[in-house]
Scaffold this motif. Structure first.
Motif, mmCIF file in Angstrom:
data_model
loop_
_atom_site.group_PDB
_atom_site.id
_atom_site.type_symbol
_atom_site.label_atom_id
_atom_site.label_comp_id
_atom_site.label_asym_id
_atom_site.label_seq_id
_atom_site.Cartn_x
_atom_site.Cartn_y
_atom_site.Cartn_z
ATOM 1 N N GLU A 1 0.831 -1.204 0.000
ATOM 2 C CA GLU A 1 0.000 0.000 0.000
ATOM 3 C C GLU A 1 0.866 1.256 0.000
ATOM 4 O OE1 GLU A 1 -2.398 -0.381 3.449
ATOM 5 O OE2 GLU A 1 -3.825 -1.794 2.539
ATOM 6 N N ILE A 2 1.883 1.252 0.855
ATOM 7 C CA ILE A 2 2.763 2.423 0.953
ATOM 8 C C ILE A 2 3.557 2.610 -0.337
ATOM 9 C CG2 ILE A 2 4.749 3.392 2.186
ATOM 10 C CD1 ILE A 2 3.731 1.933 4.695
ATOM 11 N N ALA A 3 4.048 1.505 -0.894
ATOM 12 C CA ALA A 3 4.838 1.588 -2.128
ATOM 13 C C ALA A 3 3.990 2.105 -3.286
ATOM 14 C CB ALA A 3 5.414 0.214 -2.459
ATOM 15 N N LYS A 4 2.736 1.663 -3.357
ATOM 16 C CA LYS A 4 1.858 2.126 -4.438
ATOM 17 C C LYS A 4 1.584 3.621 -4.325
ATOM 18 C CE LYS A 4 -0.695 -2.089 -5.654
ATOM 19 N NZ LYS A 4 -2.023 -2.776 -5.619
ATOM 20 N N GLN A 5 1.323 4.079 -3.102
ATOM 21 C CA GLN A 5 1.057 5.504 -2.916
ATOM 22 C C GLN A 5 2.294 6.332 -3.231
ATOM 23 O OE1 GLN A 5 -1.640 7.007 -2.637
ATOM 24 N NE2 GLN A 5 -0.998 9.088 -2.127
ATOM 25 N N THR A 6 3.452 5.825 -2.879
ATOM 26 C CA THR A 6 4.703 6.516 -3.188
ATOM 27 C C THR A 6 4.913 6.599 -4.695
ATOM 28 O OG1 THR A 6 5.689 5.729 -1.117
ATOM 29 C CG2 THR A 6 7.196 6.525 -2.816
ATOM 30 N N LEU A 7 4.662 5.495 -5.389
ATOM 31 C CA LEU A 7 4.813 5.477 -6.845
ATOM 32 C C LEU A 7 3.834 6.439 -7.504
ATOM 33 C CD1 LEU A 7 6.076 4.297 -9.398
ATOM 34 C CD2 LEU A 7 4.406 2.427 -9.281
ATOM 35 N N ARG A 8 2.591 6.454 -7.023
ATOM 36 C CA ARG A 8 1.597 7.372 -7.576
ATOM 37 C C ARG A 8 2.045 8.821 -7.396
ATOM 38 N NH1 ARG A 8 -2.881 7.273 -4.484
ATOM 39 N NH2 ARG A 8 -4.177 8.277 -6.058
ATOM 40 N N THR A 9 2.621 9.118 -6.243
ATOM 41 C CA THR A 9 3.078 10.475 -5.974
ATOM 42 C C THR A 9 4.222 10.870 -6.894
ATOM 43 O OG1 THR A 9 2.439 10.247 -3.645
ATOM 44 C CG2 THR A 9 3.989 12.004 -4.186
ATOM 45 N N ILE A 10 5.160 9.973 -7.094
ATOM 46 C CA ILE A 10 6.300 10.253 -7.969
ATOM 47 C C ILE A 10 5.839 10.459 -9.406
ATOM 48 C CG2 ILE A 10 8.418 9.270 -8.956
ATOM 49 C CD1 ILE A 10 8.856 7.871 -6.259
ATOM 50 N N LEU A 11 4.939 9.598 -9.886
ATOM 51 C CA LEU A 11 4.442 9.715 -11.263
ATOM 52 C C LEU A 11 3.603 10.979 -11.441
ATOM 53 C CD1 LEU A 11 3.465 6.002 -11.978
ATOM 54 C CD2 LEU A 11 5.455 7.249 -12.861
ATOM 55 N N PHE A 12 2.821 11.314 -10.431
ATOM 56 C CA PHE A 12 2.007 12.529 -10.481
ATOM 57 C C PHE A 12 2.903 13.756 -10.580
ATOM 58 C CE2 PHE A 12 -0.440 15.840 -8.050
ATOM 59 C CZ PHE A 12 -1.414 16.050 -9.013
ATOM 60 N N HIS A 13 3.962 13.775 -9.793
ATOM 61 C CA HIS A 13 4.901 14.896 -9.848
ATOM 62 C C HIS A 13 5.587 14.962 -11.210
ATOM 63 C CE1 HIS A 13 7.931 17.792 -8.666
ATOM 64 N NE2 HIS A 13 8.862 16.969 -9.089
ATOM 65 N N LYS A 14 5.950 13.813 -11.747
ATOM 66 C CA LYS A 14 6.583 13.757 -13.066
ATOM 67 C C LYS A 14 5.652 14.343 -14.132
ATOM 68 C CE LYS A 14 8.881 10.414 -16.141
ATOM 69 N NZ LYS A 14 8.073 10.645 -17.356
ATOM 70 N N MET A 15 4.361 14.018 -14.030
ATOM 71 C CA MET A 15 3.390 14.543 -14.978
ATOM 72 C C MET A 15 3.257 16.053 -14.857
ATOM 73 S SD MET A 15 -0.038 15.709 -15.053
ATOM 74 C CE MET A 15 -0.888 14.931 -13.679
ATOM 75 N N LEU A 16 3.231 16.560 -13.615
ATOM 76 C CA LEU A 16 3.123 17.999 -13.400
ATOM 77 C C LEU A 16 4.327 18.744 -13.959
ATOM 78 C CD1 LEU A 16 1.742 18.139 -9.738
ATOM 79 C CD2 LEU A 16 0.488 18.641 -11.830
ATOM 80 N N VAL A 17 5.510 18.163 -13.777
ATOM 81 C CA VAL A 17 6.733 18.787 -14.303
ATOM 82 C C VAL A 17 6.677 18.850 -15.823
ATOM 83 C CG1 VAL A 17 9.221 18.513 -14.564
ATOM 84 C CG2 VAL A 17 8.169 18.145 -12.338
ATOM 85 N N GLU A 18 6.255 17.765 -16.456
ATOM 86 C CA GLU A 18 6.166 17.734 -17.918
ATOM 87 C C GLU A 18 5.141 18.745 -18.425
ATOM 88 O OE1 GLU A 18 5.282 13.676 -18.724
ATOM 89 O OE2 GLU A 18 7.362 12.992 -18.480
ATOM 90 N N GLU A 19 4.015 18.859 -17.721
ATOM 91 C CA GLU A 19 2.995 19.829 -18.126
ATOM 92 C C GLU A 19 3.514 21.256 -18.011
ATOM 93 O OE1 GLU A 19 -0.606 19.350 -15.976
ATOM 94 O OE2 GLU A 19 -1.312 17.664 -17.189
ATOM 95 N N SER A 20 4.240 21.529 -16.921
ATOM 96 C CA SER A 20 4.750 22.878 -16.720
ATOM 97 C C SER A 20 5.801 23.233 -17.769
ATOM 98 C CB SER A 20 5.344 23.019 -15.313
ATOM 99 O OG SER A 20 6.492 22.205 -15.163
ATOM 100 N N LEU A 21 6.609 22.254 -18.164
ATOM 101 C CA LEU A 21 7.613 22.498 -19.205
ATOM 102 C C LEU A 21 6.953 22.745 -20.551
ATOM 103 C CD1 LEU A 21 10.319 19.813 -18.302
ATOM 104 C CD2 LEU A 21 10.459 22.290 -17.954
ATOM 105 N N ASN A 22 5.898 21.986 -20.833
ATOM 106 C CA ASN A 22 5.203 22.132 -22.117
ATOM 107 C C ASN A 22 4.459 23.462 -22.222
ATOM 108 O OD1 ASN A 22 6.071 19.616 -22.976
ATOM 109 N ND2 ASN A 22 4.263 18.563 -22.190
ATOM 110 N N SER A 23 3.970 23.937 -21.065
ATOM 111 C CA SER A 23 3.202 25.181 -21.079
ATOM 112 C C SER A 23 4.027 26.394 -20.681
ATOM 113 C CB SER A 23 2.000 25.063 -20.130
ATOM 114 O OG SER A 23 2.441 24.790 -18.813
ATOM 115 N N ASN A 24 5.317 26.149 -20.407
ATOM 116 C CA ASN A 24 6.230 27.228 -20.011
ATOM 117 C C ASN A 24 5.717 27.992 -18.790
ATOM 118 O OD1 ASN A 24 8.164 26.835 -22.095
ATOM 119 N ND2 ASN A 24 6.782 27.867 -23.534
ATOM 120 N N THR A 25 5.138 27.264 -17.836
ATOM 121 C CA THR A 25 4.670 27.878 -16.597
ATOM 122 C C THR A 25 5.518 27.369 -15.451
ATOM 123 O OG1 THR A 25 3.073 26.110 -16.154
ATOM 124 C CG2 THR A 25 2.332 27.983 -17.502
ATOM 125 N N GLU A 26 5.219 27.870 -14.285
ATOM 126 C CA GLU A 26 5.990 27.489 -13.106
ATOM 127 C C GLU A 26 5.437 26.244 -12.426
ATOM 128 O OE1 GLU A 26 6.094 30.800 -10.529
ATOM 129 O OE2 GLU A 26 7.354 32.006 -11.834
#
Length: 393
Positions: free
Chosen positions: A276-301
Motif C-alpha cells: 500500500e505504501i509503495a503504491k502511494q509513493t509510486l503514484r506520488t512520484i508519477l504525479f509529480h513527473k506529470m506535473l513537471v512535464e505539463e509545466s515544461l510544455n506550457s512554459n509555466t511554473e
C-alpha cells in the motif's frame, strides 16, 4: 483532535493582528463587489463544473458576511425611520451592542479574507544528507523533528524508506505524511537546511546541509495506476545488504513498466501494508513527473504546491548560538533551538506565519487582477451596492 472549523478559528484568533486589509479602501470594495457578482452568477448557474463548485465554496463565506452586515444595517435603519420615541430610546440603549456587532463582523470579514483554509492532503517528504558524517547526523535530527511534529499535528505517517549511514545518522529517508493542512504547511520545509555545529561537537567548524524535498500526494481522481503497468515483487528482505537470522521477508518492490521507475518499501511488518505504501509513493512520484512535464510544455511554473526542486537555503540551525534562523518572510525571525527541535508550537508558529503571508500575497494578487480587468456591465451596475454594503466599515 480539532475539527477543521476549530482549527481555522484558532488560526484566525492567533494571527488576526499581524496583517489586515483596509475595508474602506475603494479597491477592496471593488474586489468584494466583484465577489458578490461572481457569487450571484455561480449560484444562478445550473450545471457547474467542479472548478466552479470549488470557487463558489471559496467565496461564499465572504459574501455571506457582507450580506449579514447589509441586513443588519437595513434593520437598524428601518427602526430609526419609524420615528417612535420609545423605539429610538431602545436604539440608544442598544448602540453598544450594535457597535460590538459591527466590530465582530469586521473581524470575521478580515479573518475570512486572510485566513488560509486548511485542507486534508498529503505529501511525500524526502530528506537527503549532503556530504559528511555531520550531515547524516543532521538528517537524523530533522527526521525525528518531522516525525514528532506530525504526531503533534495529529497527522498520519508512513515510513517509506530509511537508509542509515554506516557510521551515524541517515543518508536518505522518505515518509508519507497526511492530514489536515499537511501539504500547505509541510511545503514550507522544502529546500536546503543548514546546521552550524557547536564547537564542542567536532573539530570541523564547517556547516552541514540536508536537502528536504516535498511532493504532493494525488488523490484517486488526479492520478491512478493501471495494474497492468506494474510488476509487484513481494517477499523482499527488509535488510538486503545485511542478512541476519532476524531479517524479515515482508518487503515489496514495485516496478512501473512504462517509465522503469522502481519503488521499494520494507518498513512495515506485512507485505500488504508495504505494498500500500509503495503504491502511494509510486503514484506520488508519477504525479509529480506529470506535473513537471505539463509545466515544461506550457512554459509555466507548475500547477501544484510541489516544492521538490527548491535548492535555496531556507533555514539555519545554529547549534553554537542555540538559535534557529528562518530566511524567508521576516528576516529577523529567530527561534530558540531547544524549543524548536521539540517539534511542536515553535515550528507550527513558523509555518503558520509563512502560510498567512502567502495567503496575504495571494489576496493582493487577486485584488490587483480584478482591478486590471475591464469594467463589465455587471460590476458597473452594482457599484451602488458597494456603498450600501460597506456603510459600517
Amino acid at each position: 483532535m480539532l475539527t477543521k472549523t476549530q482549527s481555522c478559528s484558532i488560526f484566525c484568533r492567533r494571527f488576526y493582528n499581524q496583517k489586515s486589509v483596509d475595508l474602506s479602501d475603494p479597491s477592496i470594495r471593488k474586489y468584494l463587489n466583484y465577489l458578490i457578482v461572481e457569487n450571484e452568477t455561480l449560484v444562478a448557474k445550473e450545471d457547474k463544473s467542479s472548478a466552479e463548485v470549488k470557487r463558489l465554496r471559496e467565496i461564499k463565506p465572504v459574501v455571506d458576511i457582507v450580506a449579514q452586515s447589509n441586513s443588519f444595517k437595513s434593520l437598524r435603519a428601518n427602526k430609526e425611520d419609524k420615528g417612535d420615541e420609545k423605539v429610538k430610546e431602545m436604539i440608544k440603549q442598544e448602540t453598544r451592542i450594535h457597535q460590538t456587532r459591527d466590530q465582530e463582523l469586521h473581524r470575521r470579514l478580515q479573518c475570512t479574507l486572510l485566513e488560509p483554509c486548511l485542507i486534508d492532503s498529503g505529501v511525500l517528504l524526502q530528506l537527503t544528507a549532503r556530504k559528511g558524517e555531520q550531515a547524516t547526523q543532521f538528517a537524523e535530527i530533522l527526521y525525528q523533528l518531522y516525525t514528532t511534529y506530525a504526531g503533534y499535528k495529529n497527522w498520519d505517517v508512513d515510513r517509506v524508506s530509511l537508509d542509515k549511514s554506516s557510521v551515524l545518522g541517515i543518508n536518505k529517508a522518505s515518509m508519507l505524511i497526511s492530514g489536515l493542512g499537511a501539504l500547505q504547511l509541510m511545503s514550507f520545509e522544502a529546500g536546503i537546511h543548514e546546521k552550524i555545529p557547536n564547537a564542542s561537537e567536532t573539530d570541523d567548524a564547517q556547516s552541514s546541509h540536508v536537502h528536504v524535498a516535498v511532493f504532493s500526494q494525488p488523490n484517486d481522481v488526479e492520478w491512478n495506476i493501471a495494474p497492468s503497468e506494474m510488476v509487484i515483487d513481494t517477499g523482499i528482505p527488509s535488510s538486503p545488504d545485511h542478512f541476519t537470522a532476524y531479517t524479515k521477508y515482508t518487503g515489496v518492490r514495485i516496478t512501473h513498466i512504462p517509465t522503469g521507475i522502481v519503488v521499494r518499501c520494507s518498513e512495515e511488518d506485512t507485505c500488504v501494508r508495504n505494498e500500500e505504501i509503495a503504491k502511494q509513493t509510486l503514484r506520488t512520484i508519477l504525479f509529480h513527473k506529470m506535473l513537471v512535464e505539463e509545466s515544461l510544455n506550457s512554459n509555466t511554473e507548475g500547477k501544484s504546491l510541489d516544492c521538490s526542486k527548491k535548492l535555496e537555503k531556507i533555514r539555519t540551525y545554529d547549534f553554537c548560538e542555540q538559535v534557529v534562523m528562518e530566511h524567508r518572510g521576516d528576516a529577523s525571525a529567530r527561534y530558540n533551538l531547544e524549543g524548536f527541535m521539540q517539534g511542536k508550537d515553535y515550528l507550527e508558529s513558523l509555518q503558520d506565519n509563512l502560510l498567512r503571508e502567502q495567503r496575504y500575497q495571494a489576496l493582493m494578487a487577486d485584488i490587483d487582477a480584478v482591478l486590471k480587468k475591464d469594467k463589465t456591465d455587471n460590476i458597473g451596475k452594482n457599484q451602488d451596492k458597494v456603498q450600501e454594503i460597506f456603510a459600517f466599515f
